[in-house]
Design a protein around this motif. Structure first.
Motif, PDB file in Angstrom:
ATOM      1  N   LEU A  38      29.887  22.448  17.449  1.00 21.05           N
ATOM      2  CA  LEU A  38      28.893  24.038  17.743  1.00 21.05           C
ATOM      3  C   LEU A  38      28.611  24.274  19.754  1.00 21.05           C
ATOM      4  O   LEU A  38      28.261  25.176  20.668  1.00 21.05           O
ATOM      5  N   LEU A  39      27.973  23.288  19.906  1.00 21.46           N
ATOM      6  CA  LEU A  39      27.653  23.136  21.777  1.00 21.46           C
ATOM      7  C   LEU A  39      28.900  22.731  22.420  1.00 21.46           C
ATOM      8  O   LEU A  39      28.662  23.652  23.232  1.00 21.46           O
ATOM      9  N   LEU A  40      30.087  22.527  21.793  1.00 20.39           N
ATOM     10  CA  LEU A  40      31.868  22.571  22.727  1.00 20.39           C
ATOM     11  C   LEU A  40      32.624  24.043  22.289  1.00 20.39           C
ATOM     12  O   LEU A  40      32.758  24.920  23.588  1.00 20.39           O
ATOM     13  N   ILE A  41      31.950  24.207  21.926  1.00 19.68           N
ATOM     14  CA  ILE A  41      32.318  26.154  21.409  1.00 19.68           C
ATOM     15  C   ILE A  41      31.403  26.899  22.426  1.00 19.68           C
ATOM     16  O   ILE A  41      31.487  27.512  22.968  1.00 19.68           O
ATOM     17  N   PHE A  42      29.597  26.655  22.507  1.00 21.82           N
ATOM     18  CA  PHE A  42      29.099  27.589  23.360  1.00 21.82           C
ATOM     19  C   PHE A  42      29.511  27.378  24.652  1.00 21.82           C
ATOM     20  O   PHE A  42      29.707  28.229  25.313  1.00 21.82           O
ATOM     21  N   LEU A  43      29.354  25.538  25.310  1.00 18.74           N
ATOM     22  CA  LEU A  43      29.653  25.745  26.704  1.00 18.74           C
ATOM     23  C   LEU A  43      31.638  26.467  26.528  1.00 18.74           C
ATOM     24  O   LEU A  43      31.303  27.054  28.289  1.00 18.74           O
ATOM     25  N   PHE A  44      31.788  25.711  25.570  1.00 17.79           N
ATOM     26  CA  PHE A  44      33.450  26.810  26.680  1.00 17.79           C
ATOM     27  C   PHE A  44      32.976  28.127  26.663  1.00 17.79           C
ATOM     28  O   PHE A  44      33.734  29.472  27.036  1.00 17.79           O
ATOM     29  N   ILE A  45      32.661  28.841  25.875  1.00 16.03           N
ATOM     30  CA  ILE A  45      32.519  30.496  25.086  1.00 16.03           C
ATOM     31  C   ILE A  45      31.567  30.285  27.092  1.00 16.03           C
ATOM     32  O   ILE A  45      32.208  31.875  27.866  1.00 16.03           O
ATOM     33  N   VAL A  46      30.499  30.020  26.647  1.00 16.32           N
ATOM     34  CA  VAL A  46      30.105  30.497  28.649  1.00 16.32           C
ATOM     35  C   VAL A  46      30.674  30.192  30.140  1.00 16.32           C
ATOM     36  O   VAL A  46      30.536  30.836  30.720  1.00 16.32           O
ATOM     37  N   PHE A  47      31.979  29.153  29.372  1.00 21.01           N
ATOM     38  CA  PHE A  47      32.071  28.971  30.145  1.00 21.01           C
ATOM     39  C   PHE A  47      33.653  29.830  31.019  1.00 21.01           C
ATOM     40  O   PHE A  47      33.905  30.059  32.252  1.00 21.01           O
ATOM     41  N   SER A  48      33.795  30.058  29.844  1.00 21.42           N
ATOM     42  CA  SER A  48      35.035  31.162  30.306  1.00 21.42           C
ATOM     43  C   SER A  48      34.360  32.345  30.085  1.00 21.42           C
ATOM     44  O   SER A  48      34.638  32.967  31.412  1.00 21.42           O
ATOM     45  N   LEU A  49      33.384  33.049  30.269  1.00 19.95           N
ATOM     46  CA  LEU A  49      32.774  33.583  31.026  1.00 19.95           C
ATOM     47  C   LEU A  49      32.737  33.607  32.749  1.00 19.95           C
ATOM     48  O   LEU A  49      32.827  34.806  32.854  1.00 19.95           O
ATOM     49  N   PHE A  50      32.155  32.695  32.548  1.00 16.66           N
ATOM     50  CA  PHE A  50      32.042  32.236  34.127  1.00 16.66           C
ATOM     51  C   PHE A  50      33.379  32.833  34.827  1.00 16.66           C
ATOM     52  O   PHE A  50      33.513  33.332  36.123  1.00 16.66           O
ATOM     53  N   VAL A  51      34.660  32.299  33.898  1.00 17.88           N
ATOM     54  CA  VAL A  51      35.717  32.298  34.619  1.00 17.88           C
ATOM     55  C   VAL A  51      36.385  33.862  34.917  1.00 17.88           C
ATOM     56  O   VAL A  51      36.865  33.978  35.325  1.00 17.88           O
ATOM     57  N   LEU A  52      36.348  33.968  33.287  1.00 17.54           N
ATOM     58  CA  LEU A  52      36.458  35.413  33.580  1.00 17.54           C
ATOM     59  C   LEU A  52      35.633  36.018  34.337  1.00 17.54           C
ATOM     60  O   LEU A  52      36.690  37.441  35.456  1.00 17.54           O
ATOM     61  N   ASN A  53      34.307  35.876  34.810  1.00 15.57           N
ATOM     62  CA  ASN A  53      34.058  37.124  36.350  1.00 15.57           C
ATOM     63  C   ASN A  53      34.405  36.832  37.501  1.00 15.57           C
ATOM     64  O   ASN A  53      34.181  37.469  38.262  1.00 15.57           O
ATOM     65  N   LEU A  54      35.062  35.253  37.870  1.00 16.93           N
ATOM     66  CA  LEU A  54      35.551  35.453  39.070  1.00 16.93           C
ATOM     67  C   LEU A  54      36.543  35.480  39.063  1.00 16.93           C
ATOM     68  O   LEU A  54      37.191  36.725  40.193  1.00 16.93           O
ATOM     69  N   SER A  55      37.535  35.856  38.425  1.00 12.41           N
ATOM     70  CA  SER A  55      38.915  35.689  37.946  1.00 12.41           C
ATOM     71  C   SER A  55      38.741  37.527  37.942  1.00 12.41           C
ATOM     72  O   SER A  55      39.723  38.549  38.781  1.00 12.41           O
ATOM     73  N   LYS A  57      36.695  39.243  39.795  1.00  9.44           N
ATOM     74  CA  LYS A  57      35.996  39.759  41.536  1.00  9.44           C
ATOM     75  C   LYS A  57      37.307  39.436  42.063  1.00  9.44           C
ATOM     76  O   LYS A  57      37.534  40.625  43.023  1.00  9.44           O
ATOM     77  N   LEU A  58      38.520  38.553  42.163  1.00 11.91           N
ATOM     78  CA  LEU A  58      39.643  37.867  42.683  1.00 11.91           C
ATOM     79  C   LEU A  58      40.894  39.371  42.280  1.00 11.91           C
ATOM     80  O   LEU A  58      41.109  39.956  43.102  1.00 11.91           O
ATOM     81  N   VAL A  59      40.498  40.349  41.498  1.00 18.96           N
ATOM     82  CA  VAL A  59      41.607  40.745  40.675  1.00 18.96           C
ATOM     83  C   VAL A  59      41.095  42.196  41.973  1.00 18.96           C
ATOM     84  O   VAL A  59      41.838  43.100  42.228  1.00 18.96           O
ATOM     85  N   LYS A  60      39.979  42.588  41.506  1.00 17.40           N
ATOM     86  CA  LYS A  60      39.462  43.774  42.506  1.00 17.40           C
ATOM     87  C   LYS A  60      39.750  43.778  44.017  1.00 17.40           C
ATOM     88  O   LYS A  60      39.476  44.798  44.633  1.00 17.40           O
ATOM     89  N   VAL A  61      39.493  42.451  44.526  1.00 15.80           N
ATOM     90  CA  VAL A  61      40.233  42.566  46.547  1.00 15.80           C
ATOM     91  C   VAL A  61      41.384  42.261  46.651  1.00 15.80           C
ATOM     92  O   VAL A  61      41.944  43.191  47.415  1.00 15.80           O
ATOM     93  N   ASN A  66      42.149  45.753  35.991  1.00 14.14           N
ATOM     94  CA  ASN A  66      40.700  44.544  35.605  1.00 14.14           C
ATOM     95  C   ASN A  66      42.140  43.657  34.403  1.00 14.14           C
ATOM     96  O   ASN A  66      41.656  42.571  34.167  1.00 14.14           O
ATOM     97  N   ILE A  67      42.746  43.985  33.760  1.00 17.19           N
ATOM     98  CA  ILE A  67      43.291  43.818  32.758  1.00 17.19           C
ATOM     99  C   ILE A  67      44.289  42.155  33.148  1.00 17.19           C
ATOM    100  O   ILE A  67      44.452  41.709  32.698  1.00 17.19           O
ATOM    101  N   TYR A  68      44.434  42.342  34.895  1.00 22.63           N
ATOM    102  CA  TYR A  68      45.654  40.988  35.538  1.00 22.63           C
ATOM    103  C   TYR A  68      44.757  40.201  35.205  1.00 22.63           C
ATOM    104  O   TYR A  68      44.910  38.670  34.977  1.00 22.63           O
ATOM    105  N   SER A  69      43.049  39.989  35.931  1.00 23.75           N
ATOM    106  CA  SER A  69      41.977  39.222  35.551  1.00 23.75           C
ATOM    107  C   SER A  69      42.005  38.372  33.901  1.00 23.75           C
ATOM    108  O   SER A  69      41.909  36.694  34.361  1.00 23.75           O
ATOM    109  N   ILE A  70      43.143  38.701  32.950  1.00 22.06           N
ATOM    110  CA  ILE A  70      42.788  37.393  32.037  1.00 22.06           C
ATOM    111  C   ILE A  70      44.349  36.597  32.076  1.00 22.06           C
ATOM    112  O   ILE A  70      44.182  35.448  31.906  1.00 22.06           O
ATOM    113  N   PHE A  71      45.126  37.218  32.912  1.00 25.37           N
ATOM    114  CA  PHE A  71      46.206  36.547  33.463  1.00 25.37           C
ATOM    115  C   PHE A  71      45.428  35.040  33.970  1.00 25.37           C
ATOM    116  O   PHE A  71      46.557  33.808  34.173  1.00 25.37           O
TER     117      PHE A  71
END
Length: 136
Positions: A38-55, A57-61, A66-71
């Motif tokens: 459960l800890l592994l899954i929770f940390l992975f989901i939170v980490f993935s959401l932060f990385v998605l937010n960073l991507s 922001k990059l795609v907007k710049v 926004n669909i390209y941010s998934i790649f």
């Protein structure tokens, strides 16, 4: 465009350092550490959401949709799994040596060599210097 990609990579490395801290508890000399899935899954989901937010922001710049941010986000999110697994494995291998019986530095070096701790130190030093080079 290079500045935005450098910012993405440096922010990603910072997140990777922050989210790898809980896995270093495996180095404690206790043997009753409960690594729950459960800890592994929770940390992975939170980490993935932060990385998605960073991507996003990059795609907007970059001016793309926004669909390209998934790649960008999915491969960067999946890199954390082998990295965290490596930390846990090295910590488990190193903690099974009895810390109180390490008499001198050569015993510590032998145990570190057996548990691949030196590779983890080199990997973290490389990531840390890359982060500071990209941050400037």
């Amino acid at each position: 465009m290079n500045q935005e990609i450098k910012k993405l990579v440096s922010d990603y490395l910072r997140l990777l350092f922050i989210f790898s801290v809980p896995w270093y508890f495996e180095f404690l000399p206790r043997t009753d550490i409960d690594n729950s899935l459960l800890l592994l899954i929770f940390l992975f989901i939170v980490f993935s959401l932060f990385v998605l937010n960073l991507s996003i922001k990059l795609v907007k710049v970059l001016g793309k949709e926004n669909i390209y941010s998934i790649f960008y986000a999915v491969p960067l999110s999946l890199i954390c799994i082998p990295y965290f697994g490596f930390i846990v494995q090295v910590g488990y291998d190193f903690s099974r040596f009895n810390y109180e019986y390490i008499k001198n530095f050569s015993d510590f070096l032998n145990d570190a060599q057996d548990s691949r701790l030196n590779y983890l130190i080199i990997l973290n030093a490389t990531m840390f210097t890359s982060y500071y080079k990209l941050r400037d």
